[in-house]
Scaffold this motif. Structure first.
Motif, PDB file in Angstrom:
ATOM      1  N   ILE A 101       6.011   0.167 -10.810  1.00  0.00           N
ATOM      2  CA  ILE A 101       6.335   1.153  -9.783  1.00  0.00           C
ATOM      3  C   ILE A 101       6.863   0.493  -8.515  1.00  0.00           C
ATOM      4  O   ILE A 101       6.302  -0.505  -8.045  1.00  0.00           O
ATOM      5  CB  ILE A 101       5.084   1.997  -9.479  1.00  0.00           C
ATOM      6  N   GLY A 102       7.928   1.051  -7.993  1.00  0.00           N
ATOM      7  CA  GLY A 102       8.488   0.578  -6.728  1.00  0.00           C
ATOM      8  C   GLY A 102       9.386  -0.634  -6.917  1.00  0.00           C
ATOM      9  O   GLY A 102       9.346  -1.299  -7.955  1.00  0.00           O
ATOM     10  N   SER A 103      10.179  -0.917  -5.925  1.00  0.00           N
ATOM     11  CA  SER A 103      11.083  -2.074  -6.000  1.00  0.00           C
ATOM     12  C   SER A 103      10.294  -3.345  -6.237  1.00  0.00           C
ATOM     13  O   SER A 103      10.723  -4.227  -6.977  1.00  0.00           O
ATOM     14  CB  SER A 103      11.853  -2.227  -4.697  1.00  0.00           C
ATOM     15  N   CYS A 104       9.122  -3.442  -5.616  1.00  0.00           N
ATOM     16  CA  CYS A 104       8.325  -4.661  -5.756  1.00  0.00           C
ATOM     17  C   CYS A 104       7.914  -4.870  -7.199  1.00  0.00           C
ATOM     18  O   CYS A 104       8.022  -5.969  -7.735  1.00  0.00           O
ATOM     19  CB  CYS A 104       7.088  -4.589  -4.887  1.00  0.00           C
ATOM     20  N   GLY A 105       7.424  -3.810  -7.828  1.00  0.00           N
ATOM     21  CA  GLY A 105       6.978  -3.943  -9.211  1.00  0.00           C
ATOM     22  C   GLY A 105       8.151  -4.218 -10.145  1.00  0.00           C
ATOM     23  O   GLY A 105       8.004  -4.906 -11.150  1.00  0.00           O
ATOM     24  N   ASN A 136       0.819  -1.217   0.000  1.00  0.00           N
ATOM     25  CA  ASN A 136       0.000   0.000   0.000  1.00  0.00           C
ATOM     26  C   ASN A 136       0.847   1.258   0.000  1.00  0.00           C
ATOM     27  O   ASN A 136       0.325   2.336  -0.206  1.00  0.00           O
ATOM     28  CB  ASN A 136      -0.971   0.028   1.188  1.00  0.00           C
ATOM     29  N   GLY A 137       2.159   1.117   0.215  1.00  0.00           N
ATOM     30  CA  GLY A 137       3.016   2.296   0.223  1.00  0.00           C
ATOM     31  C   GLY A 137       3.027   2.967  -1.136  1.00  0.00           C
ATOM     32  O   GLY A 137       2.762   4.158  -1.266  1.00  0.00           O
ATOM     33  N   CYS A 138       3.291   2.169  -2.172  1.00  0.00           N
ATOM     34  CA  CYS A 138       3.353   2.736  -3.514  1.00  0.00           C
ATOM     35  C   CYS A 138       1.985   3.241  -3.962  1.00  0.00           C
ATOM     36  O   CYS A 138       1.889   4.263  -4.639  1.00  0.00           O
ATOM     37  CB  CYS A 138       3.849   1.694  -4.496  1.00  0.00           C
ATOM     38  N   ASP A 139       0.922   2.544  -3.585  1.00  0.00           N
ATOM     39  CA  ASP A 139      -0.424   2.964  -4.016  1.00  0.00           C
ATOM     40  C   ASP A 139      -0.758   4.343  -3.500  1.00  0.00           C
ATOM     41  O   ASP A 139      -1.323   5.176  -4.204  1.00  0.00           O
ATOM     42  CB  ASP A 139      -1.467   1.982  -3.491  1.00  0.00           C
ATOM     43  N   PRO A 141      11.895   3.393  -9.784  1.00  0.00           N
ATOM     44  CA  PRO A 141      12.464   2.821  -8.564  1.00  0.00           C
ATOM     45  C   PRO A 141      11.961   3.516  -7.297  1.00  0.00           C
ATOM     46  O   PRO A 141      11.336   4.579  -7.377  1.00  0.00           O
ATOM     47  CB  PRO A 141      13.958   3.049  -8.754  1.00  0.00           C
ATOM     48  N   GLY A 142      12.259   2.928  -6.173  1.00  0.00           N
ATOM     49  CA  GLY A 142      11.908   3.558  -4.900  1.00  0.00           C
ATOM     50  C   GLY A 142      11.084   2.634  -4.035  1.00  0.00           C
ATOM     51  O   GLY A 142      10.408   1.743  -4.547  1.00  0.00           O
ATOM     52  N   CYS A 143      11.163   2.821  -2.737  1.00  0.00           N
ATOM     53  CA  CYS A 143      10.352   2.002  -1.842  1.00  0.00           C
ATOM     54  C   CYS A 143       9.888   2.887  -0.707  1.00  0.00           C
ATOM     55  O   CYS A 143      10.557   3.008   0.282  1.00  0.00           O
ATOM     56  CB  CYS A 143      11.171   0.817  -1.304  1.00  0.00           C
ATOM     57  N   PRO A 144       8.770   3.549  -0.838  1.00  0.00           N
ATOM     58  CA  PRO A 144       7.914   3.649  -2.026  1.00  0.00           C
ATOM     59  C   PRO A 144       8.473   4.655  -3.023  1.00  0.00           C
ATOM     60  O   PRO A 144       9.277   5.497  -2.675  1.00  0.00           O
ATOM     61  CB  PRO A 144       6.604   4.169  -1.441  1.00  0.00           C
ATOM     62  N   THR A 152       1.769  -1.678  -9.218  1.00  0.00           N
ATOM     63  CA  THR A 152       2.551  -1.633  -7.990  1.00  0.00           C
ATOM     64  C   THR A 152       2.537  -3.016  -7.357  1.00  0.00           C
ATOM     65  O   THR A 152       1.612  -3.795  -7.587  1.00  0.00           O
ATOM     66  CB  THR A 152       1.946  -0.650  -6.980  1.00  0.00           C
ATOM     67  N   GLY A 153       3.569  -3.301  -6.590  1.00  0.00           N
ATOM     68  CA  GLY A 153       3.560  -4.544  -5.818  1.00  0.00           C
ATOM     69  C   GLY A 153       4.139  -5.726  -6.573  1.00  0.00           C
ATOM     70  O   GLY A 153       4.336  -5.688  -7.783  1.00  0.00           O
ATOM     71  N   THR A 154       4.386  -6.791  -5.835  1.00  0.00           N
ATOM     72  CA  THR A 154       4.980  -8.003  -6.404  1.00  0.00           C
ATOM     73  C   THR A 154       3.917  -8.837  -7.084  1.00  0.00           C
ATOM     74  O   THR A 154       2.832  -9.006  -6.548  1.00  0.00           O
ATOM     75  CB  THR A 154       5.566  -8.883  -5.300  1.00  0.00           C
TER      76      THR A 154
END
Ligand code: SF4
Lengths: 147, 282
Positions: free
Chosen positions: A88-92, A25-28, A119-122, A61-63
């Motif tokens: 988006i984000g490290s997970c994505g 939910n951080g990236c969202d 990149p980024g988290c988030p 977003t997310g894994t």
């Protein structure tokens, strides 16, 4: 003339759809922050739509895991061409801190082609807006090459 | 000859003006939310982009329905500019509405089905109000033709103020603004995703958008008829009405369809009927 107006319009009116593949939910929240008056992405014609059939850009977003990879693929297939995907984000991008988990497939690019990695988290809202702009340039180029 | 020129002006000018109004609408909305908002040309970029997208349809019906919706809206505007018959205009625009619903019903998606049902309910709400307004025109001018309006000495607003209010109700529904935006709305991110428009994509969504501009002009044109004696007052009337519309859109939440039917039938039609009785008794 109309053709060139259409081409110009593509970059001016990217409608984004946001899909959450099990993010923390951080990236969202950062994606949604882009829509608030502080960043106001509607200035650039960006509209947040909830329907893949209206969308030009897919933000993921997310894994990706084994359960939602089919959903992700389905959503991607429902978007009419030309389209772009932004992870988006490290997970994505790669699976992030969850990449070793048994249920995780990895980054978004394991399932669908990705145009831009943010990149980024988030990921920061500025980075997300940058990513969308870079994505638009990419898909304009793709359309050009296809013709 | 003059009629033909007017019709051509209507057919070409209405979508341009409608698009500009849509752009201004987004600017004013953004201003009310203390944002900056997109450029005024934004709706044109959106539609041009939609026309350049892949043609993706669920079934062939949708193509027909989108086109009929556009043609009906355009014909209604053409008739309006040709000073035609109000009843004819009413029926032509109703055909467009019906085809929009049919297009949504032709797809199996639950979103589009529910959207179609809600659109039907909206039509059930605003069509009687429109008819009452036209009856008011008839009682004042003695004819359903728009030409007869120009023969009037004093503005219609003086004789049918309540009917104007009722027309504003219909306008809010027709423009798909809060609190009446259940079938679809400008902000597609809600529980219905986009209602009637869910299954449309690419060029066909663009057609519907253009048809919507035509409809905006048609309804605003009807409003303008209420002050036909002076162009400046006419423009002022439309601007004030539309600004109020945006204000209402931004300050109201979406309501349920039951709420809408109750309000529109009781207040909207009530206002209309009271005005008609007053016209009759005079
Ligand atoms: S990248 Fe970080 S903030 Fe974003 S979804 Fe993954 S863990 Fe959450």
């Amino acid at each position: 003339m109309f053709g060139s107006f259409i081409k110009k319009s593509r970059a001016k009116s990217p409608w984004i759809m946001h899909f959450d593949c099990g993010s923390c939910n951080g990236c969202d929240i950062e994606v949604l922050a882009c829509l608030t008056p502080l960043y106001d992405v509607e200035r650039f014609g960006i509209v947040h739509v909830g329907n893949p059939k209206h969308a030009d850009v897919l933000l993921v977003t997310g894994t990706v895991n084994h359960r939602n990879k089919k959903v992700l693929k389905n959503l991607y297939d429902q978007m009419p061409e030309p389209k772009a995907v932004i992870a988006i984000g490290s997970c994505g991008n790669s699976g992030g801190i969850f990449r070793e988990a048994y249920n995780v497939v990895g980054g978004v690019d394991k399932v669908i082609p990705v145009d831009v990695y943010v990149p980024g988290c988030p990921a920061k809202p500025e980075a997300i807006i940058d990513g969308v702009v870079a994505g638009l340039a990419k898909f304009a180029q793709k359309v050009e090459e296809a013709k | 000859m003059q009629t033909l020129i007017l019709v051509i002006i209507g057919l070409v000018g209405a979508p341009l003006l409608g698009g500009l109004i849509a752009g201004l609408d987004r600017r004013v909305t953004a201003w009310l939310q203390s944002r900056q908002g997109p450029p005024i040309m934004q709706p044109f970029y959106d539609v041009a982009k939609l026309f350049g997208k892949e043609k993706m349809v669920v079934n062939q019906w949708q193509i027909l329905c989108a086109w009929v919706y556009l043609v009906a809206a355009a014909v209604a505007v053409a008739l309006f500019f040709a000073q035609g018959d109000l009843l004819l205009i009413f029926f032509v625009q109703a055909i467009g509405g019906v085809f929009l619903v049919m297009g949504a019903l032709s797809a199996k998606s639950p979103y589009s089905q529910v959207g179609a049902q809600r659109e039907l309910l909206q039509m059930l709400a605003y069509e009687p109000v429109l008819i009452l307004v036209f009856v008011g025109f008839y009682m004042v001018t003695g004819s359903f033709s728009i030409q007869a309006v120009w023969a009037q000495e004093i503005p219609l607003l003086a004789k049918m103020p309540l009917l104007y209010l009722a027309l504003c109700y219909a306008l809010t529904i027709k423009l798909m603004k809060s609190p009446f935006d259940f079938a679809t709305s400008h902000h597609g991110h809600q529980e219905l995703v986009k209602g009637v428009l869910t299954e449309y994509s690419g060029p066909y969504l663009g057609l519907i958008e253009v048809a919507h501009w035509y409809e905006t002009i048609l309804v605003l044109g009807l409003c303008a008829l209420f002050w036909h004696t002076n162009v400046a007052w006419m423009a002022l009337l439309i601007v004030v009405t539309y600004l109020l519309e945006i204000l209402v859109d931004n300050t109201m939440a979406r309501m349920t369809w039951r709420w809408m039917l109750k309000r529109v039938w009781l207040i909207g039609m009530g206002l209309g009927v009271v005005n008609l009785i007053w016209l009759y008794a005079r």
